[in-house]
Design a protein around this motif. Structure first.
Motif, PDB file in Angstrom:
ATOM      1  N   LEU A 341      -6.522 -18.350  29.272  1.00 40.20           N
ATOM      2  CA  LEU A 341      -7.288 -19.589  29.262  1.00 40.20           C
ATOM      3  C   LEU A 341      -6.429 -20.784  29.656  1.00 40.20           C
ATOM      4  O   LEU A 341      -6.888 -21.698  30.348  1.00 40.20           O
ATOM      5  N   GLY A 344      -6.304 -20.854  33.277  1.00 41.39           N
ATOM      6  CA  GLY A 344      -7.583 -20.783  33.955  1.00 41.39           C
ATOM      7  C   GLY A 344      -7.864 -19.459  34.630  1.00 41.39           C
ATOM      8  O   GLY A 344      -8.508 -19.409  35.679  1.00 41.39           O
ATOM      9  N   PRO A 346      -9.546 -15.596  34.470  1.00 39.28           N
ATOM     10  CA  PRO A 346     -10.503 -14.768  33.723  1.00 39.28           C
ATOM     11  C   PRO A 346      -9.833 -13.545  33.111  1.00 39.28           C
ATOM     12  O   PRO A 346      -8.845 -13.031  33.634  1.00 39.28           O
ATOM     13  N   VAL A 368     -15.856 -16.541  29.464  1.00 34.41           N
ATOM     14  CA  VAL A 368     -14.557 -16.746  30.116  1.00 34.41           C
ATOM     15  C   VAL A 368     -13.920 -15.410  30.497  1.00 34.41           C
ATOM     16  O   VAL A 368     -12.728 -15.343  30.792  1.00 34.41           O
ATOM     17  N   ASP A 396     -15.013 -19.426  37.203  1.00 38.84           N
ATOM     18  CA  ASP A 396     -13.783 -20.098  37.640  1.00 38.84           C
ATOM     19  C   ASP A 396     -13.827 -21.584  37.299  1.00 38.84           C
ATOM     20  O   ASP A 396     -12.838 -22.157  36.825  1.00 38.84           O
ATOM     21  N   ARG A 398     -15.596 -23.062  34.968  1.00 37.84           N
ATOM     22  CA  ARG A 398     -15.517 -23.210  33.518  1.00 37.84           C
ATOM     23  C   ARG A 398     -14.072 -23.053  33.040  1.00 37.84           C
ATOM     24  O   ARG A 398     -13.581 -23.809  32.195  1.00 37.84           O
ATOM     25  N   LEU A 399     -13.389 -22.074  33.595  1.00 41.51           N
ATOM     26  CA  LEU A 399     -11.998 -21.830  33.223  1.00 41.51           C
ATOM     27  C   LEU A 399     -11.089 -22.968  33.662  1.00 41.51           C
ATOM     28  O   LEU A 399     -10.161 -23.353  32.939  1.00 41.51           O
ATOM     29  N   GLU A 400     -11.328 -23.505  34.830  1.00 40.03           N
ATOM     30  CA  GLU A 400     -10.493 -24.602  35.325  1.00 40.03           C
ATOM     31  C   GLU A 400     -10.581 -25.814  34.409  1.00 40.03           C
ATOM     32  O   GLU A 400      -9.573 -26.447  34.082  1.00 40.03           O
TER      33      GLU A 400
END
Length: 428
Positions: A341, A344, A346, A368, A396, A398-400
């Motif tokens: 996380l 960023g 997955p 995630v 991606d 959301r993770l960023e």
């Protein structure tokens, strides 16, 4: 002015050990003198980062018993990893608690003597069990919750180690009743250890209480549960992960698919012994348009035929590798979840025991990453999971956003400053 000595004592796992390294690095930057108390098998791990080490003597030096060899322990219980979290209670969880309580009992006398000699300003305990010597040391102690957030119970949070969904209260009840009954005998032994030290017993199934000074939780915002009983933010501090600093890593040149996305695979120091599983996965990797770095621990020589898009090594500097990866396949250890996380990336989580089940469930619920049964997959399912995660641009994004939040939070520095503040404050 002399620097305050802070003793960090992680459990005998690389996840806890390396998480504490991140906190210690930040404490050193803040002007403290962090040192490590460690189990004998971790001698040298912390010195590599420039910290003084105080290994506890192995059990055979204390009383003629046998030290807990966690590699051998996991090897003996490997077949239980094919069971559900519910059925692992008797097959794996109870024997693990027995070994943990044994280790705590064996460590008690040398730990008490060591703390008297070190005279630290505080002790930072990253463990799942209380050591009476720490509670009786007469200095503040800080608890690090580096497993899943479920380690701190709450009526609105699934039971610890259950892997239950957030909307499955019936499953929670079934798991909790069976768990409490199964751990009761070993919990009684643990309470005898507390009472021998003049400490009050804990209720079943508690093996470690929250610290009256400070509790540090690694759980990032993306994975947190909404609690029925909110935690006091002065006493319970969320760190947004706690990633250590590692040297740079340059991936090798691959003879095939060298321009493909980089996928990192690590099941931790204990999970690496599952060579049959990793061989099955490598067969699938050979068919994918990706590069794979696979951590295989002490079993590197086991693998004879390795495809040209796969590189094996005993160990990798994980934060440096995850930073460069497009996907991280792991067992759901909290450090691995947080590092994915933080950068960023997955996660494809294939848990096998302990809090890995909770983390795998939460990763999927939070969108995630994905969870995949560790053994019950077909080559087509593994291929689809990997390619699907690599192609998921919504995930991606959301993770960023989450990674930017975690990196700006600087959890290790937050932890260091909170520890130093707690030393100066009275216990609550």
């Amino acid at each position: 002015m002399s620097r305050k000595t802070i003793a960090l004592f992680p459990e005998a796992s690389y996840g806890a050990a390396l998480n504490c390294v991140g906190i210690a690095q930040a404490l050193r930057r803040e002007g403290a003198n962090p040192v490590f108390i460690c189990h004998d098998g971790f001698r040298g791990v912390f010195a590599e980062y420039g910290f003084a080490e105080y290994p506890l003597p192995p059990v055979e030096e204390q009383d003629g018993g046998d030290a807990v060899d966690w590699n051998a322990f996991v090897a003996r219980h490997r077949e239980s990893f094919r069971l559900s979290p519910l059925d692992q209670i008797e097959a794996y969880v109870v024997p693990t608690w027995q070994a943990i309580v044994d280790s705590a009992a064996h460590a008690e006398a040398p730990l008490r003597q060591l703390l008297a000699r070190l005279k630290p300003a505080a002790v930072v305990l990253d463990n799942v069990v209380m050591f009476p010597a720490i509670k009786r040391a007469g200095v503040p102690w800080v608890r690090v919750i580096s497993c899943a957030e479920t380690e701190l119970p709450d009526p609105a949070v699934p039971p610890y180690l259950s892997g239950c969904a957030s909307d499955d209260p019936a499953g929670w009840k079934t798991f909790s009743e069976r768990y409490d009954a199964a751990v009761a005998p070993v919990h009684q032994r643990f309470n005898a250890l507390l009472e021998d030290a003049g400490l009050p017993p804990y209720p079943v199934p508690q093996f470690l209480e929250p610290s009256p000074w400070l509790n540090l939780l690694l759980a990032p915002e993306a994975l947190r549960h909404r609690r029925a009983e909110p935690l006091d933010p002065e006493r319970f501090v969320f760190l947004e992960g706690c990633v250590r600093n590692e040297g740079p890593y340059e991936p090798p040149t691959f003879a095939d698919r060298d321009d493909g996305p980089l996928v990192y695979v690590s099941f931790g120091s204990l999970g690496a012994m599952d060579t049959g599983l990793i061989e099955r996965m490598i067969d699938v990797f050979s068919t994918l348009p990706c590069r794979f770095l696979v951590a295989v621990g002490a079993w590197r020589d086991h693998y004879r035929l390795v495809p040209d898009n796969v590189y094996l090594d005993a160990w990798f500097p994980q934060p440096s590798v995850v930073r460069q990866s497009r996907l991280f396949i792991h067992h759901g250890g909290n450090n691995s979840v947080c590092e994915a996380l933080y950068f960023g990336v997955p996660s494809l989580v294939m848990p096998y025991c302990w809090d890995g089940h909770d983390n795998a469930r939460r990763v999927e619920e939070a969108g995630v990453g994905r969870a995949l049964d560790r053994y019950g997959w077909s080559p087509e399912e593994l291929r689809a999971a990997i390619l699907g995660l690599l192609a998921d641009r919504t995930m991606d994004a959301r993770l960023e956003a989450g990674a930017a939040r975690m990196q700006s939070a600087d959890g290790a520095s937050v932890a260091a400053r909170a520890i130093l503040k707690a030393i100066a404050a009275p216990a609550r």
